[in-house]
Design an enzyme around this catalytic site. Structure first.
Site, PDB file in Angstrom:
ATOM      1  N   CYS A 197       0.848  -1.196   0.000  1.00 21.85           N
ATOM      2  CA  CYS A 197       0.000   0.000   0.000  1.00 21.85           C
ATOM      3  C   CYS A 197       0.878   1.239   0.000  1.00 21.85           C
ATOM      4  O   CYS A 197       1.942   1.288   0.637  1.00 21.85           O
ATOM      5  CB  CYS A 197      -0.906  -0.023   1.233  1.00 21.85           C
ATOM      6  SG  CYS A 197      -1.863   1.485   1.495  1.00 21.85           S
ATOM      7  N   CYS A 200       0.750   2.565   3.740  1.00 18.93           N
ATOM      8  CA  CYS A 200       1.158   1.706   4.852  1.00 18.93           C
ATOM      9  C   CYS A 200       1.928   0.523   4.271  1.00 18.93           C
ATOM     10  O   CYS A 200       2.213   0.476   3.068  1.00 18.93           O
ATOM     11  CB  CYS A 200      -0.046   1.250   5.684  1.00 18.93           C
ATOM     12  SG  CYS A 200      -1.190   0.143   4.811  1.00 18.93           S
ATOM     13  N   CYS A 217      -4.712   0.050   0.374  1.00 12.22           N
ATOM     14  CA  CYS A 217      -5.288  -1.162   0.964  1.00 12.22           C
ATOM     15  C   CYS A 217      -6.797  -0.995   1.127  1.00 12.22           C
ATOM     16  O   CYS A 217      -7.315   0.115   1.287  1.00 12.22           O
ATOM     17  CB  CYS A 217      -4.645  -1.468   2.315  1.00 12.22           C
ATOM     18  SG  CYS A 217      -4.774  -0.130   3.517  1.00 12.22           S
ATOM     19  N   CYS A 338     -33.757 -16.168   2.083  1.00  8.54           N
ATOM     20  CA  CYS A 338     -33.905 -16.606   3.465  1.00  8.54           C
ATOM     21  C   CYS A 338     -34.537 -15.522   4.330  1.00  8.54           C
ATOM     22  O   CYS A 338     -35.244 -15.818   5.304  1.00  8.54           O
ATOM     23  CB  CYS A 338     -32.561 -17.045   4.038  1.00  8.54           C
ATOM     24  SG  CYS A 338     -31.268 -15.779   3.931  1.00  8.54           S
ATOM     25  N   HIS A 795     -27.037 -15.342   6.564  1.00  4.66           N
ATOM     26  CA  HIS A 795     -28.197 -16.211   6.365  1.00  4.66           C
ATOM     27  C   HIS A 795     -29.163 -16.005   7.519  1.00  4.66           C
ATOM     28  O   HIS A 795     -28.754 -15.784   8.667  1.00  4.66           O
ATOM     29  CB  HIS A 795     -27.731 -17.665   6.317  1.00  4.66           C
ATOM     30  CG  HIS A 795     -28.814 -18.643   6.014  1.00  4.66           C
ATOM     31  ND1 HIS A 795     -29.529 -18.636   4.838  1.00  4.66           N
ATOM     32  CD2 HIS A 795     -29.328 -19.664   6.752  1.00  4.66           C
ATOM     33  CE1 HIS A 795     -30.415 -19.620   4.847  1.00  4.66           C
ATOM     34  NE2 HIS A 795     -30.314 -20.246   6.003  1.00  4.66           N
TER      35      HIS A 795
END
EC number: 3.4.19.12
Length: 815
Positions: A197, A200, A217, A338, A795
């Site tokens: 990155c 960093c 990043c 769901c 879920h």
């Protein structure tokens, strides 16, 4: 049983007759075409399908499918309409020979599960039958009959049309990928420039800005099921916030074929770049030499679901026993559904809903509307499917006839291959697939109309509004079962200087509670340097009693920036929100996510909530107004709740419209600015929110004596050749939806509207508010639970208290 007799008699007699080439009842029939609404996978009035014994009869007049089993809706349709020519479709099962490992989340794609391989392969059998002549017709010998049959076989059914891309989100280019302007004199990136990155030292989860070549990043990621921290400090997002550069590509996911994970921060969505190779070449990156070194988002999602066991029927590591019978029917996943299944299971357990949509009323037997387009027909079908127990069983597939001769070795081999497959089938309930219900109720909804994962609580709110909308068209909503959720909140605002008070009330269908983390037991003690997984593990062993959530609910809030008409100055208010009318059925939503640091990424909370079998809400009941209490003069004329203007200003500074911010604060019961912010992220730009705010702005205007009418919608419908009265009536039948109103009129061409009379709005309002018991004690009977580590995926399952104890409803698995 009398309904079965004609079918059985005709079929038995037919076995002894020769097939006829044609019959006079077929001469006028026309083949289905692309504009035809064809139903051939499932009965339009129940959940029997082509796999059942006897298959389905498709009427060649209406192109609707009807069952020929126990309910025999085919016979009922023939009796009502007089239509007699049907194409019978049966699907016979051929067991698969070998298990296949699924390596992709896509159904139908390379490496993914194919629909015809998930339980084996099938062969369809077609029989053209005239019930009036009592003969099977040899359609292959007659060109006209053959065209009728071929059209039904080859055209997509309505179910198939709505199943496109059911599991894999279709990723498309956005305006930013199509109009990308890369900066001039961009640096050429070598391996050293792409090793970590730019802000960093992280060397994984790296995203390349395709505008300027900056490498940053991504947001923090944890490899599911391991202690490996993939890292991520959000520097790619920081770069977008500073520069406005819209989208980037994840370096480790680029393949020579041009596939990669791309994300547009401006659109806040995954995107596709049609010119990815050229855009990378601009920075000196040859796409043909790239090697994929990291998992894509889709692969990580698949791994997360598999490792977390989200879809398994295990509890505390033990496989739970399947249960069957009335009220124990599972709901098959029809595409990331769901959230819908778990809510429907809980709603179907409520007596008021079971009574309203019971098949005993025989609405579908007398309804003149298209069953797939009638709300009450579909609700009756849904509740019959869930409550009857007919589909709470192991699926019995109709198998292809066995070959006449087999040697002993072949028989032994087939038996060995058959054992594991049948073992798997024994654990799988047949269940129901409410595709027609979903298509009708969620039609054109920006979220629930698609096949992507959604929030169960939001779907509950949407479902209740849909029920109210459809029920208002029948006797003004007097039979609306959703009234059992009606409750009323009372807000008291007291000036902290002169102590004058003001009261206001708001009607709702649910209560929202926060999670007072300070009351967790054992206490939550954050540690420096904790990973995300360690935080989740620490939270998961702590519990907050629901009584503490109630205590937090009743605590007063301080509202700043209030101009007091008594003090003639700007001061503060003490604001308390309590329940003035309790519902018969309480829907309690506990917010299980928070934002770490203000507008950072939302994080799910894993702290448990402790419920007693009986919950007493007396502590949040609004007390009687004190005698002699000093009230603001405005209170004599009513008025809405007081909104914390300081919160409005803070939320508006984040980019939200002020009226939307005020609405969010009111919708969350002034529970706090964080709760309002969470609500804005979820609902702030939804069509429902915009419509509610617009309606509120017009609320003070003088109303006509009749029901409110959208003049633009009336004009549009009248332009199609309908009268003004027809347009107004159709809009009333469809909840004001112009498109549905036009469809309704086309399906009722002979309809003559009655003379429109004034609607007693106040009486209807009284009817809508009549529910309420005044009893503050409730017994917990249902829970909708989210499984998974992220609020953006996972879920949902439901738990219901039944006669046999607590039962888990995990899509089609009931244990």
């Amino acid at each position: 049983s009398s309904l079965l007799t004609p079918r059985k008699r005709k079929r038995n007699n037919n076995k002894q007759q020769q097939k006829m080439a044609s019959c006079p009842h077929c001469l006028h029939l026309q083949p289905a075409n692309q504009n035809s609404k064809l139903y051939k996978d499932e009965c339009v009035m129940c959940f029997d399908d082509v796999c059942d014994k006897g298959g389905l009869d498709v009427c060649l007049n209406t192109f609707k499918a009807f069952c020929v089993g126990a309910l025999n809706h085919s016979y009922q349709h023939r009796q009502r309409t007089g239509y007699c020519v049907f194409l019978n479709i049966k699907r016979l099962y051929k067991p698969r020979q070998k298990e296949k490992e699924i390596t992709s989340v896509e159904i139908g794609g390379e490496g993914g599960a194919r629909l015809d391989e998930m339980k084996g392969s099938y062969e369809h059998r077609y029989t053209l039958h005239c019930y009036s002549c009592n003969v099977d017709l040899d359609y292959k010998a007659d060109p006209h009959l053959n065209s009728l049959v071929d059209a039904v076989i080859n055209l997509d059914s309505e179910a198939n049309k709505s199943d496109v891309q059911a599991w894999k989100q279709e990723i498309l280019p956005c305006e930013h990928t199509l109009t990308l302007q890369q900066v001039p004199n961009a640096p050429k990136l070598g391996s050293k420039n792409m090793s970590h990155c730019g802000m960093c030292d992280l060397d994984k989860n790296l995203w390349l800005c395709l505008t300027c070549g900056h490498l940053g990043c991504g947001r923090q990621l944890m490899e599911i099921g391991t202690n490996i921290n993939l890292g991520g400090n959000g520097h790619a997002l920081d770069h977008h916030n500073k520069t406005g550069h819209p989208f980037c590509v994840k370096i480790g996911t680029i393949t020579p074929q041009g596939e990669a994970d791309l994300y547009c921060y401006a659109c806040d969505n995954d995107v596709k770049d049609l010119e990815l190779a050229a855009h990378l070449a601009y920075f000196g990156i040859n796409i043909s030499s790239q090697t994929k070194t990291e998992k894509t988002i889709a692969e990580m999602t698949l791994e997360q679901n598999l490792r977390a066991g989200l879809f398994s029927s295990k509890e505390n590591g033990k496989i739970m026993k399947s249960v069957f019978g009335p009220g124990m029917t599972g709901i098959n996943n029809v595409g990331n559904s769901c959230y819908m299944a778990s809510v429907l299971q809980c709603v179907a357990a409520i007596p008021a809903f079971r009574e309203r949509y019971s098949p005993d009323h025989q609405h579908s037997a007398t309804c003149d509307k298209h069953p797939a387009e009638c709300y009450h027909c579909q609700m009756e079908k849904l509740f019959d499917g869930l409550q009857s127990g007919r589909y709470s069983c192991i699926r019995e597939y109709q198998r292809l006839p066995a070959p006449e001769k087999k040697d002993e070795m072949e028989v032994e081999k087939e038996e060995k291959e058959k054992e594991p497959e049948e073992k798997q089938v024994e654990e799988e309930q047949r269940g129901i697939s409410p595709k027609m219900f979903k298509k009708l109720v969620c039609k054109d909804h920006i979220d629930f109309g698609g096949m992507q994962q959604q929030d169960a609580y939001e779907f509950f709110q949407f479902l209740i509004k849909a029920v109210q909308r459809y029920e208002r068209a029948v006797k003004g909503g007097k039979q609306d079962p959703s009234k059992v959720f009606n409750l009323q909140l009372e807000q008291r605002n007291e000036c902290n200087v002169c102590h004058h008070a003001r009261y206001s009330t708001v009607d709702q269908t649910e209560l929202k509670f926060g999670m007072p983390l300070e009351h967790a037991d054992p206490p939550l003690a954050p540690k420096d340097g904790e990973t995300k997984e360690q935080v989740e593990e620490r939270e998961s062993i702590s519990t907050i009693p629901f009584s503490k959530c109630l205590q937090c609910f009743r605590e007063p809030e301080t509202v700043r920036g209030f101009h007091c008409s008594i003090c003639k100055t700007t001061t503060t208010l003490s604001q308390t929100t309590l329940v003035s009318k309790f519902p018969k059925i309480l829907m309690a939503n506990v917010s299980r996510f928070t934002y770490d640091g203000w507008v950072n990424e939302a994080r799910k909370l894993f702290v448990n909530i402790g419920f007693d079998d009986v919950v007493d809400l007396a502590t949040i009941a609004a007390p009687p107004h004190p005698e002699g209490e000093k009230l603001f003069p405005e209170d004599q004329q009513g008025g809405g709740p007081v909104i914390n203007q300081e919160w409005v200003a803070n939320l508006s500074a984040m980019g939200f419209e002020s009226d939307v911010c005020a609405y969010a604060i009111e919708e969350t019961g002034s529970a706090g600015m964080e709760q309002a912010l969470n609500w804005l992220f979820e609902h702030g730009s939804s069509p429902e929110t915009m419509a509610a705010i617009a309606e509120r702005k017009n609320k003070g205007k003088k109303k006509a004596s009749g029901p409110p009418v959208n003049e633009f919608a009336v004009e549009m419908i009248c332009s199609m050749g309908f009268s003004n009265a027809q347009a107004i009536h159709a809009l009333g039948e469809t909840g004001g939806d112009a498109e549905r109103a036009a469809d309704w009129l086309f399906n009722h061409p002979d309809f003559i509207p009655p003379e429109a009379g004034p609607v007693e709005e106040e009486e209807e309002e009284e009817e809508e508010k009549e529910e309420g018991t005044g009893n503050s004690q409730y017994e917990l009977f249902g829970v909708v639970q989210h499984r998974g580590t992220s609020i953006g995926s996972g879920h949902y399952v439901a738990y219901l208290r039944t006669d046999v104890g607590w039962v888990q409803f995990n899509d089609s698995k009931v244990t």
